[in-house]
Design a protein around this motif. Structure first.
Motif, PDB file in Angstrom:
ATOM      1  N   VAL A  19      21.896  51.492  34.867  1.00 24.72           N
ATOM      2  CA  VAL A  19      20.834  51.041  35.650  1.00 24.72           C
ATOM      3  C   VAL A  19      21.386  49.959  36.509  1.00 24.72           C
ATOM      4  CG1 VAL A  19      18.939  51.855  34.427  1.00 24.72           C
ATOM      5  CG2 VAL A  19      19.926  49.579  33.836  1.00 24.72           C
ATOM      6  N   ASP A  20      22.652  49.358  36.166  1.00 18.34           N
ATOM      7  CA  ASP A  20      23.200  48.290  36.994  1.00 18.34           C
ATOM      8  C   ASP A  20      24.583  48.162  36.574  1.00 18.34           C
ATOM      9  OD1 ASP A  20      23.244  46.200  38.778  1.00 18.34           O
ATOM     10  OD2 ASP A  20      22.125  44.744  37.263  1.00 18.34           O
ATOM     11  N   ARG A  21      25.452  47.488  37.266  1.00 23.01           N
ATOM     12  CA  ARG A  21      26.814  47.006  37.138  1.00 23.01           C
ATOM     13  C   ARG A  21      26.813  45.441  37.479  1.00 23.01           C
ATOM     14  NH1 ARG A  21      29.945  51.439  40.955  1.00 23.01           N
ATOM     15  NH2 ARG A  21      28.024  50.715  42.237  1.00 23.01           N
ATOM     16  N   VAL A  22      27.752  44.824  36.792  1.00 26.15           N
ATOM     17  CA  VAL A  22      27.932  43.596  36.802  1.00 26.15           C
ATOM     18  C   VAL A  22      29.586  43.122  36.657  1.00 26.15           C
ATOM     19  CG1 VAL A  22      25.766  42.699  36.062  1.00 26.15           C
ATOM     20  CG2 VAL A  22      27.513  42.676  34.556  1.00 26.15           C
ATOM     21  N   ARG A  23      29.894  42.145  37.124  1.00 27.15           N
ATOM     22  CA  ARG A  23      31.297  41.943  37.272  1.00 27.15           C
ATOM     23  C   ARG A  23      31.823  40.893  36.057  1.00 27.15           C
ATOM     24  NH1 ARG A  23      33.986  41.977  42.084  1.00 27.15           N
ATOM     25  NH2 ARG A  23      36.037  41.110  41.182  1.00 27.15           N
TER      26      ARG A  23
ATOM     27  N   ARG B 258      30.085  60.712  31.527  1.00 30.20           N
ATOM     28  CA  ARG B 258      29.071  59.955  31.988  1.00 30.20           C
ATOM     29  C   ARG B 258      29.507  58.993  33.366  1.00 30.20           C
ATOM     30  NH1 ARG B 258      25.071  61.126  28.746  1.00 30.20           N
ATOM     31  NH2 ARG B 258      25.709  61.290  26.549  1.00 30.20           N
ATOM     32  N   ILE B 259      30.870  59.060  33.681  1.00 29.92           N
ATOM     33  CA  ILE B 259      30.983  58.584  34.843  1.00 29.92           C
ATOM     34  C   ILE B 259      32.508  59.475  35.284  1.00 29.92           C
ATOM     35  CG2 ILE B 259      30.216  56.198  34.657  1.00 29.92           C
ATOM     36  CD1 ILE B 259      32.947  55.223  34.016  1.00 29.92           C
ATOM     37  N   SER B 260      32.504  59.382  36.704  1.00 30.78           N
ATOM     38  CA  SER B 260      33.981  59.960  37.219  1.00 30.78           C
ATOM     39  C   SER B 260      35.116  59.314  36.892  1.00 30.78           C
ATOM     40  CB  SER B 260      33.708  59.940  38.631  1.00 30.78           C
ATOM     41  OG  SER B 260      33.767  58.845  39.349  1.00 30.78           O
ATOM     42  N   LYS B 261      36.357  60.149  36.950  1.00 25.34           N
ATOM     43  CA  LYS B 261      37.699  59.142  36.797  1.00 25.34           C
ATOM     44  C   LYS B 261      37.730  58.157  37.805  1.00 25.34           C
ATOM     45  CE  LYS B 261      40.097  62.955  34.603  1.00 25.34           C
ATOM     46  NZ  LYS B 261      41.444  63.872  34.964  1.00 25.34           N
ATOM     47  N   THR B 262      37.194  58.457  39.219  1.00 21.42           N
ATOM     48  CA  THR B 262      37.477  57.408  40.376  1.00 21.42           C
ATOM     49  C   THR B 262      36.538  56.103  39.785  1.00 21.42           C
ATOM     50  OG1 THR B 262      37.748  59.064  41.749  1.00 21.42           O
ATOM     51  CG2 THR B 262      37.048  56.911  42.519  1.00 21.42           C
ATOM     52  N   ALA B 263      35.371  56.322  39.348  1.00 17.85           N
ATOM     53  CA  ALA B 263      34.454  55.372  38.961  1.00 17.85           C
ATOM     54  C   ALA B 263      34.998  54.450  37.931  1.00 17.85           C
ATOM     55  CB  ALA B 263      32.985  55.827  38.541  1.00 17.85           C
ATOM     56  N   ALA B 264      35.690  54.946  36.844  1.00 22.80           N
ATOM     57  CA  ALA B 264      36.475  54.412  35.713  1.00 22.80           C
ATOM     58  C   ALA B 264      37.598  53.786  36.285  1.00 22.80           C
ATOM     59  CB  ALA B 264      36.730  55.430  34.628  1.00 22.80           C
ATOM     60  N   ALA B 265      38.214  54.197  37.094  1.00 25.07           N
ATOM     61  CA  ALA B 265      39.513  53.486  37.733  1.00 25.07           C
ATOM     62  C   ALA B 265      39.028  52.249  38.403  1.00 25.07           C
ATOM     63  CB  ALA B 265      40.241  54.561  38.617  1.00 25.07           C
ATOM     64  N   ILE B 266      38.390  52.317  39.240  1.00 25.35           N
ATOM     65  CA  ILE B 266      37.809  51.200  40.293  1.00 25.35           C
ATOM     66  C   ILE B 266      37.115  50.238  39.504  1.00 25.35           C
ATOM     67  CG2 ILE B 266      36.514  50.607  41.991  1.00 25.35           C
ATOM     68  CD1 ILE B 266      36.777  53.288  43.273  1.00 25.35           C
ATOM     69  N   GLY B 267      36.177  50.697  38.486  1.00 22.25           N
ATOM     70  CA  GLY B 267      35.592  49.630  37.543  1.00 22.25           C
ATOM     71  C   GLY B 267      36.455  48.932  36.623  1.00 22.25           C
ATOM     72  N   GLY B 268      37.502  49.756  36.246  1.00 20.48           N
ATOM     73  CA  GLY B 268      38.565  48.780  35.438  1.00 20.48           C
ATOM     74  C   GLY B 268      39.182  47.969  36.129  1.00 20.48           C
ATOM     75  N   LEU B 269      39.425  48.084  37.373  1.00 20.88           N
ATOM     76  CA  LEU B 269      40.476  47.314  38.272  1.00 20.88           C
ATOM     77  C   LEU B 269      39.508  46.125  38.717  1.00 20.88           C
ATOM     78  CD1 LEU B 269      42.148  49.846  40.627  1.00 20.88           C
ATOM     79  CD2 LEU B 269      43.147  48.031  38.938  1.00 20.88           C
ATOM     80  N   LEU B 270      38.304  46.212  39.083  1.00 24.87           N
ATOM     81  CA  LEU B 270      37.489  45.239  39.392  1.00 24.87           C
ATOM     82  C   LEU B 270      36.605  44.527  38.044  1.00 24.87           C
ATOM     83  CD1 LEU B 270      35.851  46.920  42.426  1.00 24.87           C
ATOM     84  CD2 LEU B 270      37.652  45.413  42.388  1.00 24.87           C
ATOM     85  N   ASN B 271      36.868  45.040  36.970  1.00 19.75           N
ATOM     86  CA  ASN B 271      36.161  44.304  35.827  1.00 19.75           C
ATOM     87  C   ASN B 271      34.528  44.584  35.818  1.00 19.75           C
ATOM     88  OD1 ASN B 271      36.185  43.199  33.262  1.00 19.75           O
ATOM     89  ND2 ASN B 271      36.163  40.992  34.016  1.00 19.75           N
ATOM     90  N   VAL B 272      34.592  45.790  36.233  1.00 14.85           N
ATOM     91  CA  VAL B 272      32.864  46.107  36.410  1.00 14.85           C
ATOM     92  C   VAL B 272      32.507  46.680  34.950  1.00 14.85           C
ATOM     93  CG1 VAL B 272      31.004  47.667  37.482  1.00 14.85           C
ATOM     94  CG2 VAL B 272      32.941  46.683  38.818  1.00 14.85           C
ATOM     95  N   LYS B 273      31.083  46.192  34.536  1.00 11.41           N
ATOM     96  CA  LYS B 273      30.703  46.382  33.398  1.00 11.41           C
ATOM     97  C   LYS B 273      29.417  47.095  33.444  1.00 11.41           C
ATOM     98  CE  LYS B 273      34.319  44.408  31.315  1.00 11.41           C
ATOM     99  NZ  LYS B 273      35.568  45.364  30.944  1.00 11.41           N
ATOM    100  N   PRO B 274      29.264  48.385  33.176  1.00 11.64           N
ATOM    101  CA  PRO B 274      27.822  48.974  33.422  1.00 11.64           C
ATOM    102  C   PRO B 274      26.672  48.306  32.407  1.00 11.64           C
ATOM    103  CG  PRO B 274      29.208  50.528  31.997  1.00 11.64           C
ATOM    104  CD  PRO B 274      30.008  49.223  32.397  1.00 11.64           C
TER     105      PRO B 274
END
Length: 291
Positions: free
Chosen positions: A204-208, A175-191
């Protein structure tokens, strides 16, 4: 008289399906080399499974094949009992197409095969919401044709708002790339995820942060509520009781007379979303068009 049937991706517990007189076909899950039956909580230990997900276990699931559909449909065909099958979204699985093929093969064997298939274009309690509504209409005396027409006319009004806490599961599922997962994890981003008119998941969106994600899915649900079902939602969560309590609290604060049908996210769906998934389902005003 007719029989309503669904599959275990509807996430309604087996006890509730029994109350509704709905039959179901279980999905299969494999974990650590062992196969399990998603029997809607009859024997499968959901709490144990959620614990494994929390430890980042990597279960796999398999779609229902043609042979298993034939096995479950055949007794109704032989008994002359019409079936209305409400299936897991074809936009997320090939199971529904297997059901179509199974009916075609049964029609080669039997003169009369009264099976109506509906692709709900929904998953989890979104599918379950439609199943419950269909079952209640059957109790009210509506015919198979009337119930099936209602489902077809209303299924794309079924709204889904979902957030996940484990981006690794989305990465593993493509559903998402490894890069997106890694960055999202570091920044606490939730889809923030919804289901489009093709029955496919759409980010449709991402929030911290988790709290903002909870706020977003609750507010989106309330903003899109349809006038005819303004006080009814279905809510599924994969563990994380604290987050689930926050969802319920915010819903009740916003809509004091709201009716919340709250059940655990089933093991088949949570195998793909991971521990901590939160999913709200309601009848909305308009579903997002497919990409």
């Amino acid at each position: 008289m007719f029989q309503i049937m669904t599959d275990s991706c509807c996430d309604l517990p087996a006890a509730r399906l029994a109350e509704l007189d709905v039959a179901y076909i279980p999905m299969l899950i494999e974990l650590d080399g062992k196969e399990y039956i998603d029997d809607m909580g009859k024997e499968f230990d959901t709490e144990w499974f959620l614990g494994k997900l929390k430890e980042h276990a990597q279960p796999t699931t398999s779609q229902i094949n043609v042979g298993r559909y034939m096995e479950y449909f055949r007794p109704y065909v032989e008994a002359g009992t019409p079936v209305l099958y409400l299936g897991f979204s074809s936009g997320m699985s090939g199971s529904f197409q297997s059901a179509v093929q199974a009916v075609a093969l049964l029609k080669e064997e039997y003169k009369e095969v009264a099976i109506t298939l509906i692709d709900t274009r929904s998953a989890s309690l979104g599918e379950g919401f439609l199943v419950a509504e269909a079952a209640q209409q059957k109790v009210q005396g509506r015919s198979l044709l009337e119930v099936s027409q209602w489902v077809e006319e209303n299924k794309l009004r079924l709204d889904s708002w979902v957030t996940v806490d484990d981006l690794k599961q989305l990465e593993r599922g493509g559903r998402i790339s490894k890069t997106a997962a890694a960055i999202g994890g570091l920044l606490n981003v939730k889809p923030i995820i919804t289901v489009d008119t093709a029955g496919k998941l759409r980010s449709v969106d991402r929030v911290r942060g988790r709290n903002k994600a909870i706020q977003k899915i609750v507010d989106q649900t309330i903003a899109n509520l349809h006038e005819s079902k303004t006080n009814t939602v279905y809510f599924a969560n994969a563990g994380d009781a604290e987050a689930a309590e926050k969802v319920i609290k915010r819903l009740t604060e916003k809509v004091p007379d709201i009716i919340i049908h709250h059940y655990p996210l089933g093991p088949t769906i949570s195998s793909h979303t991971g521990y901590g998934c939160l999913a709200l389902f309601s009848f909305g005003k308009a579903r997002l068009e497919q990409a």
